[in-house]
Motif scaffolding. Structure first.
Motif: not given
Length: 327
Positions: A58-71
């Motif tokens: 697994a590759d866990f990628q750190w985001f601001d929450y909104g940006a993670s939803l966009d991704a």
């Protein structure tokens, strides 16, 4: 921390038109996570090597929450950590995922913070309350009013960005603000004598935090997802054991960029769910003790607030098979 956003609905509707949206399903699971204790907790499994021990690539990628939803909406992730209400929002706007694990529910981090001298929700009748309309804490406010024998008509809502709540409360322009940590805590510090008059502790299960997985990845990588879910209890135990909690807080606070003492306060407002808890949460029934019942409440709220126009089939967003398979 979390940012469930009504304003994101137009972005989700058009994002795949601007990006090449193909499934990211692959051997290495790409997981988006952000600053909420139940999600930051996965850093422990990463740092301790427990995922590798379980043969999870697994590759866990750190985001601001909104940006993670966009991704996730752009099919750049296999999974994203999101609230149950946001799982519906993403699905209604083009990318439906399946909730396979509930990491926690908010247990005090989301709160109504009132000016000094105000000690109850009833005292807010006829007064102005700042809230970011359409977001998860707007739902919290509606529940607070309901439990206090009032409705939205009994107060004056002031639509305000969540990250501006500390300054707005300090300005004295409103009687109360509604926010989640760290914004709620900042508001309390900004106005000495202010206090929470209602928190998510009073409505356990209103806000579930989950792992939402792309259906294609569920199909293609089922064994890996099953093994990842199986690691979760080890994480929860490490956080809750007094002997190992200091190290857990060190790992989590470092990722979030705050002190261990501050992060323990955030953790205290988060009710982590073990796999045994999950087996109960994933039982279909009405009420907030069930992920199904809670998500139905979120669906009704999203419709009322215009987050989407068509009611969602809640059952199709919830996959209980992974937690049910854990022995």
């Amino acid at each position: 921390m979390r940012l469930p956003s009504l304003l994101r609905k137009s972005v989700f509707a058009g994002i795949c038109a601007a990006l090449s949206c193909t499934s990211v399903s692959a051997a290495s699971l790409k997981v988006g996570y952000s600053d909420w204790p139940g999600w930051v907790a996965w850093q422990i499994a990463i740092d301790k090597g427990w995922l590798k021990e379980a043969k999870v690539d697994a590759d866990f990628q750190w985001f601001d929450y909104g940006a993670s939803l966009d991704a996730f909406a752009a099919h750049k992730l296999d999974a994203v950590m999101a609230t149950n209400g946001d799982a519906l929002m993403m699905g209604a706007n083009g990318h439906k995922g399946e909730m396979i694990l509930a990491t926690d529910y908010s247990d005090g981090n989301d709160m109504v913070v009132a000016q000094p001298g105000i000690t109850s929700m009833q005292e807010l009748k006829g007064k102005s309350i700042a809230v970011e309309e359409g977001l998860v804490d707007h739902l919290l406010l509606l529940k607070a009013l309901e439990q206090s024998g009032m409705s939205e008509k009994d107060v004056k809502l002031v639509n305000t960005k969540t990250n501006e709540m500390p300054q707005v409360l300090a300005s004295g322009e409103v009687a109360a603000v509604v926010a989640w940590q760290p914004n709620s805590g900042q508001a309390l510090r900004a106005v000495p004598g202010s206090r929470p008059v209602f928190t998510s502790h009073q409505v356990p299960g209103l806000i579930y935090d989950t792992i939402v997985v792309d259906p294609q990845s569920v199909h293609d990588n089922r064994e890996q997802w099953q093994r990842l879910v199986g690691v979760w209890d080890r994480v929860v135990t490490y956080i809750q054991d007094p002997k190992t909690q200091p190290d857990a807080l060190r790992i989590m606070s470092h990722l979030a960029g705050v002190t261990p003492v501050a992060y323990k306060h955030f953790l205290n407002g988060t009710h982590l769910l073990t796999l045994s808890d999950n087996k109960a949460v994933f039982v279909k029934k009405e009420g907030l003790s069930s992920l199904y019942g809670s998500t139905e409440v979120a669906n009704t709220f999203n419709l009322q607030q215009g987050v989407y126009k068509k009611s969602q089939n809640v059952d199709s967003y919830i996959n209980p098979s992974f937690t049910a398979s854990v022995k």
